[in-house]
Enzyme design. Structure first.
Site, PDB file in Angstrom:
ATOM      1  N   GLU A 123       9.820  -2.328-114.428  1.00 35.93           N
ATOM      2  CA  GLU A 123      10.772  -2.669-113.366  1.00 35.93           C
ATOM      3  C   GLU A 123      10.776  -1.525-112.346  1.00 35.93           C
ATOM      4  OE1 GLU A 123      14.436  -4.484-114.602  1.00 35.93           O
ATOM      5  OE2 GLU A 123      15.572  -3.386-113.086  1.00 35.93           O
ATOM      6  N   SER A 128      16.666   0.439-116.091  1.00 37.84           N
ATOM      7  CA  SER A 128      15.702  -0.182-117.014  1.00 37.84           C
ATOM      8  C   SER A 128      14.282   0.130-116.554  1.00 37.84           C
ATOM      9  CB  SER A 128      15.879  -1.699-117.014  1.00 37.84           C
ATOM     10  OG  SER A 128      17.173  -2.014-117.465  1.00 37.84           O
ATOM     11  N   ARG A 178      14.212 -10.117-110.609  1.00 34.60           N
ATOM     12  CA  ARG A 178      13.797  -8.786-110.117  1.00 34.60           C
ATOM     13  C   ARG A 178      12.572  -8.829-109.212  1.00 34.60           C
ATOM     14  NH1 ARG A 178      18.026  -8.588-111.873  1.00 34.60           N
ATOM     15  NH2 ARG A 178      18.806  -7.315-113.574  1.00 34.60           N
TER      16      ARG A 178
HETATM   17  C1  LIG Z   1      21.691   4.300-114.137  1.00 29.61           C
HETATM   18  C2  LIG Z   1      20.953   3.156-113.468  1.00 29.61           C
HETATM   19  C3  LIG Z   1      21.304   1.866-113.752  1.00 29.61           C
HETATM   20  C4  LIG Z   1      20.650   0.805-113.124  1.00 29.61           C
HETATM   21  N1  LIG Z   1      21.047  -0.447-113.414  1.00 29.61           N
HETATM   22  C5  LIG Z   1      20.454  -1.483-112.775  1.00 29.61           C
HETATM   23  C6  LIG Z   1      20.896  -2.820-113.016  1.00 29.61           C
HETATM   24  O1  LIG Z   1      21.821  -3.080-113.769  1.00 29.61           O
HETATM   25  N2  LIG Z   1      20.270  -3.825-112.364  1.00 29.61           N
HETATM   26  C7  LIG Z   1      19.256  -3.587-111.495  1.00 29.61           C
HETATM   27  O2  LIG Z   1      18.740  -4.549-110.909  1.00 29.61           O
HETATM   28  N3  LIG Z   1      18.813  -2.332-111.257  1.00 29.61           N
HETATM   29  C8  LIG Z   1      19.387  -1.288-111.871  1.00 29.61           C
HETATM   30  N4  LIG Z   1      18.947  -0.018-111.628  1.00 29.61           N
HETATM   31  C9  LIG Z   1      17.799   0.198-110.749  1.00 29.61           C
HETATM   32  C10 LIG Z   1      18.176   0.397-109.273  1.00 29.61           C
HETATM   33  O3  LIG Z   1      19.519   0.792-109.161  1.00 29.61           O
HETATM   34  C11 LIG Z   1      17.978  -0.886-108.461  1.00 29.61           C
HETATM   35  O4  LIG Z   1      16.645  -1.311-108.554  1.00 29.61           O
HETATM   36  C12 LIG Z   1      18.361  -0.673-106.999  1.00 29.61           C
HETATM   37  O5  LIG Z   1      18.430  -1.929-106.352  1.00 29.61           O
HETATM   38  C13 LIG Z   1      17.364   0.222-106.236  1.00 29.61           C
HETATM   39  O6  LIG Z   1      17.926   0.487-104.960  1.00 29.61           O
HETATM   40  P1  LIG Z   1      17.581   1.826-104.181  1.00 29.61           P
HETATM   41  O7  LIG Z   1      18.295   1.778-102.884  1.00 29.61           O
HETATM   42  O8  LIG Z   1      17.834   3.013-105.013  1.00 29.61           O
HETATM   43  O9  LIG Z   1      16.020   1.648-103.939  1.00 29.61           O
HETATM   44  P2  LIG Z   1      14.873   2.768-104.051  1.00 29.61           P
HETATM   45  O10 LIG Z   1      14.735   3.187-105.475  1.00 29.61           O
HETATM   46  O11 LIG Z   1      15.101   3.832-103.040  1.00 29.61           O
HETATM   47  O12 LIG Z   1      13.620   1.914-103.634  1.00 29.61           O
HETATM   48  C14 LIG Z   1      13.167   0.864-104.469  1.00 29.61           C
HETATM   49  C15 LIG Z   1      12.282  -0.054-103.619  1.00 29.61           C
HETATM   50  O13 LIG Z   1      13.115  -0.675-102.635  1.00 29.61           O
HETATM   51  C16 LIG Z   1      12.549  -0.451-101.354  1.00 29.61           C
HETATM   52  N5  LIG Z   1      13.612  -0.340-100.357  1.00 29.61           N
HETATM   53  C17 LIG Z   1      14.676   0.490-100.346  1.00 29.61           C
HETATM   54  N6  LIG Z   1      15.392   0.302 -99.226  1.00 29.61           N
HETATM   55  C18 LIG Z   1      14.760  -0.674 -98.518  1.00 29.61           C
HETATM   56  C19 LIG Z   1      14.995  -1.307 -97.267  1.00 29.61           C
HETATM   57  N7  LIG Z   1      16.028  -0.972 -96.477  1.00 29.61           N
HETATM   58  N8  LIG Z   1      14.122  -2.246 -96.861  1.00 29.61           N
HETATM   59  C20 LIG Z   1      13.056  -2.619 -97.626  1.00 29.61           C
HETATM   60  N9  LIG Z   1      12.781  -2.035 -98.806  1.00 29.61           N
HETATM   61  C21 LIG Z   1      13.626  -1.081 -99.256  1.00 29.61           C
HETATM   62  C22 LIG Z   1      11.796   0.882-101.480  1.00 29.61           C
HETATM   63  O14 LIG Z   1      10.837   1.014-100.434  1.00 29.61           O
HETATM   64  C23 LIG Z   1      11.186   0.701-102.853  1.00 29.61           C
HETATM   65  O15 LIG Z   1      10.038  -0.106-102.768  1.00 29.61           O
HETATM   66  C24 LIG Z   1      19.595   1.060-112.219  1.00 29.61           C
HETATM   67  C25 LIG Z   1      19.231   2.388-111.928  1.00 29.61           C
HETATM   68  C26 LIG Z   1      19.913   3.435-112.534  1.00 29.61           C
HETATM   69  C27 LIG Z   1      19.529   4.844-112.198  1.00 29.61           C
END
Ligand SMILES: Cc1cc2nc3c(=O)[nH]c(=O)nc-3n(C[C@H](O)[C@H](O)[C@H](O)COP(=O)(O)OP(=O)(O)OC[C@H]3O[C@@H](n4cnc5c(N)ncnc54)[C@H](O)[C@@H]3O)c2cc1C
Length: 291
Positions: A282, A212, A162
């Site tokens: 996380e 998480s 992560r």
């Molecule tokens: C129900 C649920 C289940 C989940 N299960 C998991 C799981 O099994 N495993 C897991 O790893 N995570 C899980 N997550 C957490 C989340 O889905 C991940 O961390 C996901 O990768 C976040 O992506 P996002 O596009 O929503 O990022 P955001 O939440 O929008 O942003 C998170 C970070 O990423 C950065 N970011 C976003 N886009 C870019 C880009 N284009 N360039 C550079 N930085 C960027 C943002 O600036 C921020 O710092 C879960 C979340 C939920 C709600």
């Protein structure tokens, strides 16, 4: 700033899976590489801080909101070349999994159940069911605040659990390429259904959450420790440690970011006192916090 377009004082609660977060000063949707490059140039010239938002699924945005400009990345496209998938950074990770399955590519099924975008996954090394972004990524096209664009190899991104070299930097992901293995469509679809069912059974998906809350400490599970500390169901305001899965904090109504942060600290303090383990969030805390 008119050049940027977009909305002013946009409530971030509309754009986060926790349904929490105060206003972003400026909120601009980007739908292409040109949009992103242009918006970065305008924001840089106006000396505005910048934040790129993916799906908002790993964020706790402060009640006071985010100063500067938020780029909401809605740029979604994915193409398939043999067993390689090339995706824009705003593509939902689930769409990459679906494209892989449709084309008989296996090994990326886990992506179907991780919410959020390709950019968020590349940034945070998202993973599930024994796999992660680091194991699937070939390379990523990156953009910095000067407008420079380059290709980063897997090694450049220095992935571990992560974490990546992108965290704590303003570097943005423009696109990414992933590889799977040759296989068959039916088994990929079957696997996606299996893991989706497993999630529904174990996770509180009906309530707003951010996945998480803590990383798993080496050799253990954050959820096990929080549950063993007797914290399941603990509430601060409308923020609650889920009864279904202790490593989830849910918004059971109108929780504030401050409520969630206080509950995060409470879990950390109790787990440290009882088991001597430091839980590391996380979820990413972003925006303007008092302290
Ligand atoms: C129900 C649920 C289940 C989940 N299960 C998991 C799981 O099994 N495993 C897991 O790893 N995570 C899980 N997550 C957490 C989340 O889905 C991940 O961390 C996901 O990768 C976040 O992506 P996002 O596009 O929503 O990022 P955001 O939440 O929008 O942003 C998170 C970070 O990423 C950065 N970011 C976003 N886009 C870019 C880009 N284009 N360039 C550079 N930085 C960027 C943002 O600036 C921020 O710092 C879960 C979340 C939920 C709600």
């Amino acid at each position: 700033m008119n050049e940027l377009g977009g909305a002013r004082a946009e409530p971030m609660s509309r754009h986060t899976s926790l349904h929490i977060g105060g206003p972003a000063d400026y909120f601009v949707r980007v739908r292409s590489e040109d949009d992103l490059v242009g918006a970065v140039r305008v924001a840089r010239e106006a000396e505005l801080p910048m934040f790129i938002l993916g799906g908002g699924t790993n964020l706790l945005v402060a009640d006071a909101g985010i100063r500067g400009v938020v780029f909401a990345n809605t740029w979604s496209d994915v193409s398939v070349h043999g067993t390689v998938l090339d995706a824009a950074s705003g593509t939902p990770l689930a769409s990459v999994a679906a494209a892989a399955a449709r084309n008989g590519i296996v090994g990326l099924e886990w992506m179907a159940t991780v919410p959020g975008t390709v950019g968020g996954a590349v940034h945070g090394n998202a993973g599930a069911f024994g796999s992660d972004t680091a194991s699937a990524l070939i390379d990523a096209r990156l953009l910095d605040l000067n407008g420079d664009i380059w290709n980063a190899s897997l090694d450049d991104l220095a992935y571990s659990y992560r974490t990546s070299a992108l965290q704590g930097t303003p570097t943005m992901v423009v696109r990414a390429r992933f590889h799977g293995d040759p296989g068959d469509r039916a088994s990929a679809v079957r696997r996606i259904k299996e893991i989706a069912n497993e999630r529904i059974a174990k996770q509180p998906l009906a309530q707003p959450n951010t996945g998480s809350i803590f990383r798993n400490p080496p050799g253990d599970h954050a959820g096990r420790l929080i549950e063993a500390a007797g914290l399941k169901g603990t509430r601060i305001g409308d923020a609650m440690v889920s009864e279904k899965h202790a490593n989830f904090i849910v918004n059971s109504g109108t929780a504030s970011a401050a409520d969630v942060r206080a509950l995060i600290r409470r879990c950390q303090a109790e787990v440290k006192a009882r088991f001597g383990v430091d839980l590391v969030p996380e979820v990413e805390l972003v925006g303007e916090w008092d302290d």
